[in-house]
Design a protein around this motif. Structure first.
Motif, PDB file in Angstrom:
ATOM      1  N   LEU A  36       0.824  -1.212   0.000  1.00  0.00           N
ATOM      2  CA  LEU A  36       0.000   0.000   0.000  1.00  0.00           C
ATOM      3  C   LEU A  36       0.858   1.261   0.000  1.00  0.00           C
ATOM      4  O   LEU A  36       0.494   2.263  -0.602  1.00  0.00           O
ATOM      5  CB  LEU A  36      -0.969   0.006   1.178  1.00  0.00           C
ATOM      6  N   SER A  37       1.998   1.185   0.643  1.00  0.00           N
ATOM      7  CA  SER A  37       2.921   2.327   0.620  1.00  0.00           C
ATOM      8  C   SER A  37       3.420   2.553  -0.801  1.00  0.00           C
ATOM      9  O   SER A  37       3.420   3.677  -1.306  1.00  0.00           O
ATOM     10  CB  SER A  37       4.091   2.072   1.571  1.00  0.00           C
ATOM     11  N   LYS A  38       3.827   1.475  -1.450  1.00  0.00           N
ATOM     12  CA  LYS A  38       4.415   1.565  -2.792  1.00  0.00           C
ATOM     13  C   LYS A  38       3.384   1.904  -3.867  1.00  0.00           C
ATOM     14  O   LYS A  38       3.629   2.739  -4.726  1.00  0.00           O
ATOM     15  CB  LYS A  38       5.100   0.229  -3.116  1.00  0.00           C
ATOM     16  N   HIS A  39       2.226   1.235  -3.822  1.00  0.00           N
ATOM     17  CA  HIS A  39       1.269   1.339  -4.921  1.00  0.00           C
ATOM     18  C   HIS A  39       0.131   2.330  -4.683  1.00  0.00           C
ATOM     19  O   HIS A  39      -0.486   2.783  -5.652  1.00  0.00           O
ATOM     20  CB  HIS A  39       0.685  -0.035  -5.248  1.00  0.00           C
ATOM     21  N   ALA A  40      -0.148   2.662  -3.430  1.00  0.00           N
ATOM     22  CA  ALA A  40      -1.256   3.574  -3.143  1.00  0.00           C
ATOM     23  C   ALA A  40      -0.802   4.793  -2.347  1.00  0.00           C
ATOM     24  O   ALA A  40      -1.628   5.617  -1.958  1.00  0.00           O
ATOM     25  CB  ALA A  40      -2.365   2.838  -2.397  1.00  0.00           C
ATOM     26  N   ASN A  41       0.500   4.867  -2.087  1.00  0.00           N
ATOM     27  CA  ASN A  41       1.077   5.995  -1.356  1.00  0.00           C
ATOM     28  C   ASN A  41       0.411   6.199   0.014  1.00  0.00           C
ATOM     29  O   ASN A  41       0.131   7.321   0.426  1.00  0.00           O
ATOM     30  CB  ASN A  41       1.008   7.273  -2.198  1.00  0.00           C
ATOM     31  N   ILE A  42       0.152   5.088   0.697  1.00  0.00           N
ATOM     32  CA  ILE A  42      -0.467   5.146   2.023  1.00  0.00           C
ATOM     33  C   ILE A  42       0.619   4.907   3.061  1.00  0.00           C
ATOM     34  O   ILE A  42       1.381   3.944   2.966  1.00  0.00           O
ATOM     35  CB  ILE A  42      -1.598   4.107   2.155  1.00  0.00           C
ATOM     36  N   ASN A  43       0.671   5.790   4.031  1.00  0.00           N
ATOM     37  CA  ASN A  43       1.666   5.695   5.098  1.00  0.00           C
ATOM     38  C   ASN A  43       1.508   4.338   5.800  1.00  0.00           C
ATOM     39  O   ASN A  43       0.402   3.975   6.213  1.00  0.00           O
ATOM     40  CB  ASN A  43       1.446   6.845   6.077  1.00  0.00           C
ATOM     41  N   PRO A  44       2.610   3.600   5.946  1.00  0.00           N
ATOM     42  CA  PRO A  44       2.539   2.290   6.610  1.00  0.00           C
ATOM     43  C   PRO A  44       1.935   2.340   8.013  1.00  0.00           C
ATOM     44  O   PRO A  44       1.294   1.371   8.440  1.00  0.00           O
ATOM     45  CB  PRO A  44       4.000   1.830   6.656  1.00  0.00           C
ATOM     46  N   VAL A  45       2.095   3.443   8.709  1.00  0.00           N
ATOM     47  CA  VAL A  45       1.513   3.574  10.052  1.00  0.00           C
ATOM     48  C   VAL A  45      -0.016   3.530   9.963  1.00  0.00           C
ATOM     49  O   VAL A  45      -0.675   2.913  10.806  1.00  0.00           O
ATOM     50  CB  VAL A  45       1.986   4.873  10.744  1.00  0.00           C
ATOM     51  N   ILE A  46      -0.566   4.153   8.926  1.00  0.00           N
ATOM     52  CA  ILE A  46      -2.024   4.141   8.733  1.00  0.00           C
ATOM     53  C   ILE A  46      -2.482   2.708   8.453  1.00  0.00           C
ATOM     54  O   ILE A  46      -3.433   2.212   9.068  1.00  0.00           O
ATOM     55  CB  ILE A  46      -2.447   5.053   7.556  1.00  0.00           C
ATOM     56  N   THR A  47      -1.794   2.037   7.539  1.00  0.00           N
ATOM     57  CA  THR A  47      -2.155   0.651   7.207  1.00  0.00           C
ATOM     58  C   THR A  47      -2.077  -0.235   8.441  1.00  0.00           C
ATOM     59  O   THR A  47      -2.994  -1.019   8.722  1.00  0.00           O
ATOM     60  CB  THR A  47      -1.230   0.102   6.098  1.00  0.00           C
ATOM     61  N   SER A  48      -1.003  -0.098   9.201  1.00  0.00           N
ATOM     62  CA  SER A  48      -0.819  -0.902  10.404  1.00  0.00           C
ATOM     63  C   SER A  48      -1.940  -0.657  11.409  1.00  0.00           C
ATOM     64  O   SER A  48      -2.485  -1.597  11.997  1.00  0.00           O
ATOM     65  CB  SER A  48       0.539  -0.590  11.037  1.00  0.00           C
ATOM     66  N   THR A  49      -2.294   0.604  11.588  1.00  0.00           N
ATOM     67  CA  THR A  49      -3.338   0.962  12.556  1.00  0.00           C
ATOM     68  C   THR A  49      -4.685   0.381  12.136  1.00  0.00           C
ATOM     69  O   THR A  49      -5.400  -0.212  12.961  1.00  0.00           O
ATOM     70  CB  THR A  49      -3.438   2.496  12.692  1.00  0.00           C
ATOM     71  N   VAL A  50      -5.034   0.519  10.853  1.00  0.00           N
ATOM     72  CA  VAL A  50      -6.314  -0.020  10.374  1.00  0.00           C
ATOM     73  C   VAL A  50      -6.293  -1.546  10.474  1.00  0.00           C
ATOM     74  O   VAL A  50      -7.273  -2.163  10.899  1.00  0.00           O
ATOM     75  CB  VAL A  50      -6.618   0.461   8.933  1.00  0.00           C
ATOM     76  N   TRP A  51      -5.164  -2.167  10.112  1.00  0.00           N
ATOM     77  CA  TRP A  51      -5.039  -3.637  10.194  1.00  0.00           C
ATOM     78  C   TRP A  51      -5.277  -4.094  11.630  1.00  0.00           C
ATOM     79  O   TRP A  51      -6.017  -5.041  11.882  1.00  0.00           O
ATOM     80  CB  TRP A  51      -3.661  -4.072   9.706  1.00  0.00           C
ATOM     81  N   LYS A  52      -4.641  -3.412  12.600  1.00  0.00           N
ATOM     82  CA  LYS A  52      -4.791  -3.799  14.013  1.00  0.00           C
ATOM     83  C   LYS A  52      -6.245  -3.680  14.457  1.00  0.00           C
ATOM     84  O   LYS A  52      -6.742  -4.529  15.209  1.00  0.00           O
ATOM     85  CB  LYS A  52      -3.900  -2.924  14.901  1.00  0.00           C
ATOM     86  N   GLU A  53      -6.933  -2.630  14.003  1.00  0.00           N
ATOM     87  CA  GLU A  53      -8.345  -2.471  14.362  1.00  0.00           C
ATOM     88  C   GLU A  53      -9.183  -3.596  13.749  1.00  0.00           C
ATOM     89  O   GLU A  53     -10.084  -4.120  14.394  1.00  0.00           O
ATOM     90  CB  GLU A  53      -8.872  -1.102  13.915  1.00  0.00           C
ATOM     91  N   LEU A  54      -8.869  -3.947  12.518  1.00  0.00           N
ATOM     92  CA  LEU A  54      -9.586  -5.058  11.881  1.00  0.00           C
ATOM     93  C   LEU A  54      -9.340  -6.362  12.642  1.00  0.00           C
ATOM     94  O   LEU A  54     -10.257  -7.170  12.815  1.00  0.00           O
ATOM     95  CB  LEU A  54      -9.154  -5.208  10.417  1.00  0.00           C
ATOM     96  N   GLU A  55      -8.107  -6.568  13.106  1.00  0.00           N
ATOM     97  CA  GLU A  55      -7.795  -7.762  13.904  1.00  0.00           C
ATOM     98  C   GLU A  55      -8.621  -7.798  15.183  1.00  0.00           C
ATOM     99  O   GLU A  55      -9.111  -8.856  15.579  1.00  0.00           O
ATOM    100  CB  GLU A  55      -6.310  -7.799  14.269  1.00  0.00           C
ATOM    101  N   LYS A  56      -8.767  -6.633  15.828  1.00  0.00           N
ATOM    102  CA  LYS A  56      -9.560  -6.577  17.066  1.00  0.00           C
ATOM    103  C   LYS A  56     -11.021  -6.917  16.785  1.00  0.00           C
ATOM    104  O   LYS A  56     -11.656  -7.640  17.548  1.00  0.00           O
ATOM    105  CB  LYS A  56      -9.496  -5.174  17.683  1.00  0.00           C
ATOM    106  N   GLU A  57     -11.560  -6.370  15.694  1.00  0.00           N
ATOM    107  CA  GLU A  57     -12.968  -6.557  15.362  1.00  0.00           C
ATOM    108  C   GLU A  57     -13.253  -7.958  14.828  1.00  0.00           C
ATOM    109  O   GLU A  57     -14.384  -8.428  14.900  1.00  0.00           O
ATOM    110  CB  GLU A  57     -13.412  -5.527  14.312  1.00  0.00           C
ATOM    111  N   ASN A  58     -12.244  -8.596  14.245  1.00  0.00           N
ATOM    112  CA  ASN A  58     -12.425  -9.891  13.584  1.00  0.00           C
ATOM    113  C   ASN A  58     -11.369 -10.883  14.054  1.00  0.00           C
ATOM    114  O   ASN A  58     -10.695 -11.520  13.246  1.00  0.00           O
ATOM    115  CB  ASN A  58     -12.312  -9.710  12.063  1.00  0.00           C
TER     116      ASN A  58
END
Length: 93
Positions: free
Chosen positions: A34-56
């Motif tokens: 996502l950093s390379k192809h969508a220019n999304i800060n890895p911290v944002i991806t990590s934070t959203v991933w962690k929230e998804l892990e909590k919810e699921n």
């Protein structure tokens, strides 16, 4: 960023993470992609991933187990292939 644009940005990151999961990526691979192809800060991806892990939690536990099992199967296949290749090259001598 106002609330609605923040929410839509997070929703977009969420959807992109789901795409990464379809490609059987782990969190680190997803952050890099996502950093390379969508220019999304890895911290944002990590934070959203962690929230998804909590919810699921149950889904991510199964997903992680499945990734480990597939990696193990792949490694076993490589070893068998190498053994067979090694044997057949010895027999041709």
């Amino acid at each position: 960023m106002e609330d609605s644009s923040s929410a839509s940005y997070i929703h977009m990151v969420h959807r992109l993470i789901e795409e990464c999961i379809l490609f059987n990526m782990n969190k680190e691979e997803c952050m890099e992609a996502l950093s390379k192809h969508a220019n999304i800060n890895p911290v944002i991806t990590s934070t959203v991933w962690k929230e998804l892990e909590k919810e699921n939690k149950e889904f991510f536990e199964k997903y992680t187990r499945s990734r480990i099992e597939k990696a193990s199967e792949t490694e076993t296949r490589k070893r068998i292939h190498n053994m067979v290749s090694s044997d057949s090259s010895k027999q041709q001598v």
